[in-house]
Motif scaffolding. Structure first.
Motif, PDB file in Angstrom:
ATOM      1  N   ILE A 145       0.865  -1.297   0.027  1.00 56.39           N
ATOM      2  CA  ILE A 145      -0.214   0.006   0.131  1.00 56.39           C
ATOM      3  C   ILE A 145       0.926   1.232  -0.085  1.00 56.39           C
ATOM      4  CG2 ILE A 145      -1.710   1.259   1.286  1.00 56.39           C
ATOM      5  CD1 ILE A 145      -2.508  -1.365   2.585  1.00 56.39           C
ATOM      6  N   SER A 146       0.746   2.151  -0.841  1.00 55.21           N
ATOM      7  CA  SER A 146       1.403   3.348  -0.970  1.00 55.21           C
ATOM      8  C   SER A 146       0.704   4.712  -1.298  1.00 55.21           C
ATOM      9  CB  SER A 146       2.538   3.169  -2.325  1.00 55.21           C
ATOM     10  OG  SER A 146       3.395   4.344  -2.451  1.00 55.21           O
ATOM     11  N   PRO A 147       1.091   5.717  -0.399  1.00 60.85           N
ATOM     12  CA  PRO A 147       0.630   6.865  -1.278  1.00 60.85           C
ATOM     13  C   PRO A 147       1.043   7.523  -2.587  1.00 60.85           C
ATOM     14  CG  PRO A 147       2.210   7.312   0.412  1.00 60.85           C
ATOM     15  CD  PRO A 147       2.150   5.765   0.603  1.00 60.85           C
ATOM     16  N   ILE A 148       0.198   8.311  -3.072  1.00 63.72           N
ATOM     17  CA  ILE A 148       0.597   8.812  -4.216  1.00 63.72           C
ATOM     18  C   ILE A 148       0.762  10.346  -3.838  1.00 63.72           C
ATOM     19  CG2 ILE A 148      -0.487   9.660  -6.643  1.00 63.72           C
ATOM     20  CD1 ILE A 148      -1.862   6.970  -6.971  1.00 63.72           C
ATOM     21  N   LYS A 149       1.994  10.924  -4.263  1.00 67.70           N
ATOM     22  CA  LYS A 149       2.170  12.120  -4.050  1.00 67.70           C
ATOM     23  C   LYS A 149       2.561  12.887  -5.194  1.00 67.70           C
ATOM     24  CE  LYS A 149       3.656  11.184   0.552  1.00 67.70           C
ATOM     25  NZ  LYS A 149       4.897  11.058   1.715  1.00 67.70           N
ATOM     26  N   PRO A 150       2.676  14.240  -5.269  1.00 62.76           N
ATOM     27  CA  PRO A 150       3.295  14.990  -6.447  1.00 62.76           C
ATOM     28  C   PRO A 150       4.888  14.470  -6.559  1.00 62.76           C
ATOM     29  CG  PRO A 150       2.130  16.474  -4.981  1.00 62.76           C
ATOM     30  CD  PRO A 150       2.199  15.240  -4.454  1.00 62.76           C
ATOM     31  N   ALA A 151       5.526  14.262  -7.778  1.00 63.20           N
ATOM     32  CA  ALA A 151       6.822  13.901  -7.704  1.00 63.20           C
ATOM     33  C   ALA A 151       7.735  14.821  -7.570  1.00 63.20           C
ATOM     34  CB  ALA A 151       7.073  13.634  -9.575  1.00 63.20           C
ATOM     35  N   THR A 152       8.913  14.903  -6.671  1.00 63.42           N
ATOM     36  CA  THR A 152       9.439  15.649  -5.995  1.00 63.42           C
ATOM     37  C   THR A 152      11.066  14.868  -6.165  1.00 63.42           C
ATOM     38  OG1 THR A 152       9.401  15.355  -3.984  1.00 63.42           O
ATOM     39  CG2 THR A 152       8.306  17.046  -4.795  1.00 63.42           C
ATOM     40  N   GLY A 153      12.129  15.815  -6.694  1.00 60.43           N
ATOM     41  CA  GLY A 153      13.405  15.286  -6.545  1.00 60.43           C
ATOM     42  C   GLY A 153      13.848  14.426  -7.585  1.00 60.43           C
ATOM     43  N   TRP A 154      13.233  14.333  -8.579  1.00 64.15           N
ATOM     44  CA  TRP A 154      13.603  13.231  -9.785  1.00 64.15           C
ATOM     45  C   TRP A 154      14.439  13.829 -10.636  1.00 64.15           C
ATOM     46  CZ3 TRP A 154      11.407   8.440 -10.791  1.00 64.15           C
ATOM     47  CH2 TRP A 154      10.406   7.785  -9.592  1.00 64.15           C
TER      48      TRP A 154
END
Length: 692
Positions: free
Chosen positions: A249-258
């Protein structure tokens, strides 16, 4: 002795669980064009039925097919091995070294025929001949090729949502997930004298470790799976299996640090190997602003993804690291993005089991492991997911599509490069997938969908087999004789099965109700999952066997040998007298003493003191039924037989009862070789083109 060969090349295509009754139905409905071609060119019964040996379970019946003799001769009488004198134990049974007969392929290689035995889970592994003409690819367990020796991580669902706060790995409890025909790891003692695997992680067995077995014998510990209620074991009830997958189970978040994330991308985590390894998912929009793709990376620093996953498409053979038992493996697995909301707020991702790409323990000669990997592709994982869900069922069949494709390529490669002239192959797709839904087809209150939905799954599964067969038909034009067969089929139950018999251990239900099996109590007076051997007179172990707790034979025996005959008589009387609470009718079709079971090819020193079979209509999928049993929705328990090519009549139907023990003898007569030393069968000469 002068023997005339009627064909020079022979291909036996075994499909575990393939039902002649359903095949005939689908052929007549126009759903299986390649089966129709083979039948029209070949010779078999109109109903396509082969009379199966007993019991109707994988290892005994594949051994019967490959050795030409019944279980009471070859000694493989159940899925696992419970024997008189050790009824508290459950040992591994898919091992050629405990078979008391000779396999038919040894006759072929002795005659100089280059022979491939492909994943035959009945006396094929380890090889029993050292001749260079023999090639063996696994056969150490049911499932996919190498599933027991090569699998290093399980199937996994990833559920990601913006509603979740933290990433969590939810591990299944092994004791809650006993699936039929699944052996996750092989015991070391059941491979070869020179090679070992990594032990067998199977709830119902602690087999394979000789030192541990000696400790168990000394202490009187139980090594069987004790089944006490409807939610346990192989599924002797028709209810739902427990969830048998790990989940992330995982949260979905805005992509950061990629290092290279597109504008508007979102991220989530993929936890595998019990949470020991983390992979990162990047959710990406298309040109219309709709999220429709996930890219999988090892880290945010990577600029090239491990895999790109469009919604709804299985992506095969993704190579990645896997950790198991503190060791890192280079493994292959499949990914499928099953669902993804257009706004990228929620998704469901499937990961197949992972297969070690460097394992060679179940191949002979060993060089085949590397050669097949390089020229055919990675050894394919299996799939068996006990969830009533259309998307999940689709994913499972797609995993088996890859297995089928791999088989086809292996046959082509081995014929071309090694000059193979005889093939004995086994494919487990039908059996594995049917286990997950066939008990719901008739509708006993556990089915999520209408019967038509399950029937559509069945049709797709058989059409997959038709594609597999179709890829082989061109070999008939090149001089090959082709046979299609199976070990057993599966029945959809009409009624709730009785609580007796289970492929995976001791079922205490009915035997406890009748007063023969007693469980130990806890401090509150409730039954535990341990048998009180000091009060237990008999147990129902495996699918068809009842063992007497006999004094002088069993470690904790209490029944005087002088009383055995009368106790057996009373048990059989009680079984015949038992009535289904649902229908008021009998649920036991046949119960006989061991010595009388020989009439069905069963019994002998590795079977129970009493052998029984459940009445037609009250069976679970297979194992407990007679091999002639019918089920709901046009299902049956019979194996299939279809044959065509050089040496055989064309477009011919015989009335002969073709038995499983006849397959080996028929193959030998066609190839002009001697028959196996312990063969009980006879050639099906009625279908031969020339008089025999």
């Amino acid at each position: 002795m002068d023997r005339k060969a009627r064909t020079e090349k022979l291909m036996v295509l075994g499909v575990d669980g393939l039902d002649p009754r359903l095949t005939r139905k689908y052929v007549d409905a126009g759903l299986l064009p390649n089966f129709k071609k083979l039948i029209e060119k070949g010779a078999q019964r109109h109903d396509l039925v082969m009379l199966g040996a007993q019991p109707t379970v994988t290892p005994p019946q594949w051994t019967t097919l490959g050795y030409g003799c019944n279980p009471y001769i070859h000694g493989i009488t159940q899925f696992g091995r419970t024997i008189p004198g050790k009824i508290h134990r459950y040992d591994y049974n898919v091992d050629s070294r405990i078979v008391t007969a000779e396999p038919v392929w040894n006759c072929f290689v002795e005659a100089g025929k280059k022979t491939l035995v492909m994943h035959w889970p009945g006396g094929a592994w380890p090889p029993t001949s050292d001749r260079e003409e023999l090639f063996v690819i696994d056969g150490s367990a049911p499932g996919s090729v190498g599933s027991a020796a090569m699998q290093v991580d399980t199937e996994l669902f990833v559920g990601a949502s913006e509603k979740f706060e933290t990433a969590t790995f939810v591990a299944r409890k092994v004791a809650d997930a006993v699936a039929p025909c699944v052996i996750n790891k092989l015991p070391e003692e059941t491979l070869t004298a020179n090679d070992t695997a990594k032990g067998m992680k199977m709830q119902v067995a602690m087999a394979g470790n000789k030192e541990l077995m000696e400790q168990i014998d000394a202490s009187g510990m139980e090594t069987v799976n004790v089944i006490t209620n409807d939610s346990e074991g192989f599924g002797t009830r028709a209810g739902d299996f427990p969830q048998n997958l790990n989940n992330c189970i995982s949260p979905i978040k805005p992509a950061t640090g990629w290092a290279n994330a597109p504008e508007g991308a979102k991220e989530f985590q993929i936890l595998i190997c019990g949470g020991l390894i983390r992979r990162l998912g990047l959710i990406i929009k298309n040109k219309d602003g709709i999220y429709d793709t996930v890219q999988v990376y090892k880290s945010k620093k990577e600029t090239v993804p491990m895999a790109t996953l469009p919604v709804g498409k299985m992506i095969y053979n993704i190579i990645d690291d896997v950790i198991e038992d503190e060791k890192t493996y280079r493994a292959t697995r499949h990914y499928k993005l099953m669902t993804l909301k257009e706004d990228g707020s929620e998704l469901k991702l499937y990961l197949s089991a992972a297969m070690d790409t460097e394992c060679d323990t179940v191949l002979h000669p060993k060089r085949l492991a590397k050669e097949l990997f390089e020229n055919v592709g990675p050894f394919p994982p299996q799939s068996q997911i006990y969830i009533q869900d259309i998307d999940t069922q689709t994913a499972m069949i797609e995993v088996w599509d890859n297995v089928v494709d791999w088989y086809i390529k292996v046959f082509d490669y081995m014929i071309e490069t090694e000059g193979i002239e005889v093939i004995f192959s086994h494919l487990h797709s039908v059996d594995f997938v049917e286990h997950t839904f066939i008990r719901y087809m008739h509708g006993l209150g556990f089915n999520k969908y209408d019967q038509s939905v399950y029937e559509s799954w069945m049709e797709r599964l058989y059409q997959q087999c038709d594609r597999y067969l179709g890829s082989m038909l061109h070999y008939m034009e090149e001089g090959w004789t082709i046979m299609v067969t199976s070990d057993h089929a599966q029945v959809a139950p009409y009624h709730m099965p009785p609580a007796i018999g289970d492929m995976c251990g001791i079922n205490t239900g009915l035997m406890k109700e009748l007063g023969y099996t007693v469980l130990l109590k806890d401090e509150h007076g409730n039954d535990t999952k341990k048998i009180d051997w000091s009060k237990t007179r008999a147990v129902a172990s495996q699918g068809n066997d009842i063992f007497i707790n006999l004094k002088g034979r069993e470690k904790n025996g209490i029944v005087d040998p002088a009383d055995q005959y009368e106790l057996e008589e009373q048990i059989m009387t009680d079984l015949y007298g038992y009535r289904s609470p649902e229908t008021g009718k009998r649920v036991i079709a046949l119960a006989v003493r061991n010595k009388d079971a020989v009439l069905l090819g069963y019994g002998g020193p590795t079977a129970g003191d009493i052998c029984f079979w459940v009445t037609e209509g009250y069976n679970y999928d297979h194992c407990d039924s007679l091999s002639t049993a019918y089920g709901a929705c046009d299902t049956s328990s019979s194996p299939i037989f279809i044959a065509a090519g050089p040496g055989l009549k064309e477009g011919y139907e015989t009335n002969r009862v073709i038995r499983q023990v006849d397959l080996a003898a028929t193959c030998c007569a066609l190839l002009g070789t001697r028959m196996p030393a312990d063969c009980e069968g006879a050639p099906v000469y009625q279908i031969f083109a020339e008089e025999f």
